[in-house]
Motif scaffolding. Structure first.
Motif, PDB file in Angstrom:
ATOM      1  N   TYR A 398     -28.424 -17.049 -26.479  1.00 28.20           N
ATOM      2  CA  TYR A 398     -28.120 -15.806 -25.788  1.00 28.20           C
ATOM      3  C   TYR A 398     -27.266 -14.914 -26.700  1.00 28.20           C
ATOM      4  O   TYR A 398     -26.376 -15.410 -27.371  1.00 28.20           O
ATOM      5  N   PRO A 399     -27.508 -13.607 -26.816  1.00 26.11           N
ATOM      6  CA  PRO A 399     -28.400 -12.782 -25.991  1.00 26.11           C
ATOM      7  C   PRO A 399     -29.820 -12.605 -26.553  1.00 26.11           C
ATOM      8  O   PRO A 399     -30.577 -11.795 -26.027  1.00 26.11           O
ATOM      9  N   SER A 400     -30.170 -13.320 -27.621  1.00 29.72           N
ATOM     10  CA  SER A 400     -31.543 -13.219 -28.140  1.00 29.72           C
ATOM     11  C   SER A 400     -32.553 -13.755 -27.137  1.00 29.72           C
ATOM     12  O   SER A 400     -33.717 -13.343 -27.133  1.00 29.72           O
ATOM     13  N   VAL A 401     -32.127 -14.703 -26.315  1.00 28.27           N
ATOM     14  CA  VAL A 401     -32.944 -15.220 -25.217  1.00 28.27           C
ATOM     15  C   VAL A 401     -32.082 -15.202 -23.963  1.00 28.27           C
ATOM     16  O   VAL A 401     -30.853 -15.102 -24.040  1.00 28.27           O
ATOM     17  N   PRO A 402     -32.684 -15.278 -22.767  1.00 28.92           N
ATOM     18  CA  PRO A 402     -31.889 -15.252 -21.539  1.00 28.92           C
ATOM     19  C   PRO A 402     -30.891 -16.412 -21.478  1.00 28.92           C
ATOM     20  O   PRO A 402     -31.059 -17.450 -22.123  1.00 28.92           O
ATOM     21  N   LYS A 403     -29.853 -16.230 -20.706  1.00 23.88           N
ATOM     22  CA  LYS A 403     -28.861 -17.289 -20.521  1.00 23.88           C
ATOM     23  C   LYS A 403     -29.523 -18.548 -19.991  1.00 23.88           C
ATOM     24  O   LYS A 403     -30.445 -18.492 -19.176  1.00 23.88           O
ATOM     25  N   ASN A 404     -29.030 -19.682 -20.484  1.00 20.07           N
ATOM     26  CA  ASN A 404     -29.524 -21.006 -20.087  1.00 20.07           C
ATOM     27  C   ASN A 404     -30.945 -21.286 -20.544  1.00 20.07           C
ATOM     28  O   ASN A 404     -31.598 -22.201 -20.047  1.00 20.07           O
ATOM     29  N   GLU A 405     -31.432 -20.467 -21.507  1.00 22.14           N
ATOM     30  CA  GLU A 405     -32.741 -20.734 -22.100  1.00 22.14           C
ATOM     31  C   GLU A 405     -32.631 -20.877 -23.615  1.00 22.14           C
ATOM     32  O   GLU A 405     -33.582 -20.609 -24.345  1.00 22.14           O
ATOM     33  N   ASP A 406     -31.444 -21.297 -24.080  1.00 20.88           N
ATOM     34  CA  ASP A 406     -31.237 -21.523 -25.511  1.00 20.88           C
ATOM     35  C   ASP A 406     -32.255 -22.543 -26.005  1.00 20.88           C
ATOM     36  O   ASP A 406     -32.621 -23.475 -25.280  1.00 20.88           O
ATOM     37  N   ARG A 407     -32.659 -22.380 -27.272  1.00 20.09           N
ATOM     38  CA  ARG A 407     -33.790 -23.173 -27.755  1.00 20.09           C
ATOM     39  C   ARG A 407     -33.800 -23.295 -29.262  1.00 20.09           C
ATOM     40  O   ARG A 407     -33.072 -22.596 -29.970  1.00 20.09           O
TER      41      ARG A 407
END
Length: 441
Positions: A398-407
């Motif tokens: 986050y913030p490159s991807v939505p919160k709780n969707e880190d990958r």
């Protein structure tokens, strides 16, 4: 005191005026109530927050996975600090960066034209290579014409902000790239994000909003760079036609990747490329170079060439980059097996990852496969463990991807071997088990 007064008395009228102005300026400056964080970069709250995040990562014993120095060409392997690792952090989907014919073309262009065209193309930077490349891109996509820019990000920013403005509406996918969002902001148009790839939600917006605006632009991507999924392009074309809007497709990650011949999302769905008004793409991924392009009607391209700030006021693409992209396009045609092998390897990796219970989200038929872990720290730890195991893959947080969707995001190349892909999936599965064991109470 007397000496100071005498000194002032000895000054000329002009010198006295200058001294008075200086004293008044110093007094005014002294009375200003400006907080220190408003005039020192190191005190910016945003900068301090970044430093705190970096310090927290260091305290946890995790190395920064970004800005590592790589030697050699970015292929299916890379070398960092003398170690060779399996590489999943490069956009070299077709393995054409480093291809001997592509490299030779770049070298020949330097010998012929130098290292820079040394001017904007409007002024005196136009070279035959530029026109050849643009003609080849337009032919590949199946449209009338094309114009190239020196940077992919700038291509979206300058095109969107130049073509649309006040009294216009831009409807863009919620997972659009930063360059699309920046272009929307700079345009002055009203910009609304619609739920990812949701054409029904988009139609609801169009029903409510279309009549209130002069021009309306819909922006989607060919493959979404964080998730590796593909939008239902035919549905968006129908909406564009029904509500009389413009449709723009960002093919940064889909050109050279989708379709039997790598012609992108239009070939993948079998649609007429002229049903899309603006085709955007980058040259830094499948085409082994640097820069971006806009392709479409001759009218659109002529207008951008004569008026778009990011083209008119920017230097032309370098001879080496132009020649490399042109040679890569020629190799795409000469070696179609690269596209077929990319499809096979990507699907192999995706299916293997899913068979191990890894969360690959909505990825489909693309060279981008995420492994979603849902936690920033866990993503960093997983990346570090894999690095120690000889695998280079970067976390997206986050913030490159939505919160709780880190990958972790895996870019697959046609050069990856099945053994490399098996080794990697097994390593990811084992590393996640190790992290879960360490975190168990």
């Amino acid at each position: 005191m007397g000496e100071s007064a005498n000194h002032v008395a000895d000054l000329s009228a002009a010198e006295k005026r200058e001294l008075l102005a200086q004293l008044l300026t110093e007094k005014a400056a002294g009375s200003l109530q400006i907080p220190a964080e408003a005039c020192h970069f190191d005190l910016f709250p945003e900068v301090q927050q970044l430093h705190q995040q970096q310090e927290q990562i260091q305290l946890l014993g995790i190395q920064n996975p970004y800005f590592s120095t790589h030697t050699g060409t970015a292929l299916n392997t890379t070398t960092i600090a003398g170690r060779e690792l399996i590489n999943f952090a490069t956009y070299n989907y077709l393995g054409l960066s480093g291809h001997p014919i592509v490299s030779a073309a770049a070298k020949e262009a330097i010998d012929c034209y130098g290292t820079s065209v040394s001017a904007s193309r409007v002024a005196s930077g136009e070279k035959p290579l530029h026109l050849e490349l643009e003609h080849s891109i337009a032919k590949l996509i199946g449209v009338e014409d094309c114009v190239t820019f020196v940077a992919g990000h700038a291509t979206n920013v300058t095109t969107i902000s130049h073509l649309f403005g006040p009294n216009d509406l831009i409807l863009y996918d919620a997972l659009s790239h930063n360059s699309v969002i920046q272009g929307c902001q700079l345009s002055g148009a009203r910009a609304i994000a619609f739920p990812h790839s949701n054409s029904a939600a988009l139609e609801t917006l169009l029903q409510k909003q279309r009549q209130q605006y002069r021009r309306v632009l819909i922006v989607i991507e060919g493959i979404y760079s964080a998730d590796g999924d593909i939008p239902p392009l035919p549905d968006f074309i129908k909406l564009k036609q029904r509500y009389k809007t413009f449709l723009m497709v960002d093919e940064a990650h889909s050109i050279g990747v989708l379709g039997q011949h790598g012609r992108g999302i239009s070939e993948y769905f079998g649609i007429d490329p002229t049903d899309v008004d603006v085709w955007m793409g980058t040259l830094s991924k499948s085409f082994a170079s640097c820069g971006g392009y806009i392709a479409g009607s001759k009218t659109l391209v002529d207008y951008l060439k004569c008026t778009a700030p990011g083209f008119v006021y920017s230097i032309g693409m370098s001879p080496a980059n132009t020649a490399a992209a042109l040679a890569a396009l020629e190799q795409l045609s000469a070696e179609p097996e690269r596209v077929a092998q990319l499809h096979e390897r990507s699907q192999f990796f995706l299916e293997l990852a899913r068979s191990k219970g890894l969360n690959t989200g909505t990825s489909q038929h693309s060279a981008i496969v995420p492994v979603i872990v849902g936690d920033t720290l866990k993503a960093f730890r997983l990346s570090q463990i894999l690095f120690q195991m000889g695998i280079n893959v970067q976390p997206m947080i986050y913030p490159s991807v939505p919160k709780n969707e880190d990958r972790l995001r895996f870019f697959i190349s046609c050069l990856h071997t099945e053994d490399q892909l098996r080794t990697t999936v097994s390593a990811v599965s084992a590393a996640l088990e190790q992290i879960d064991h360490e975190d168990a109470p």
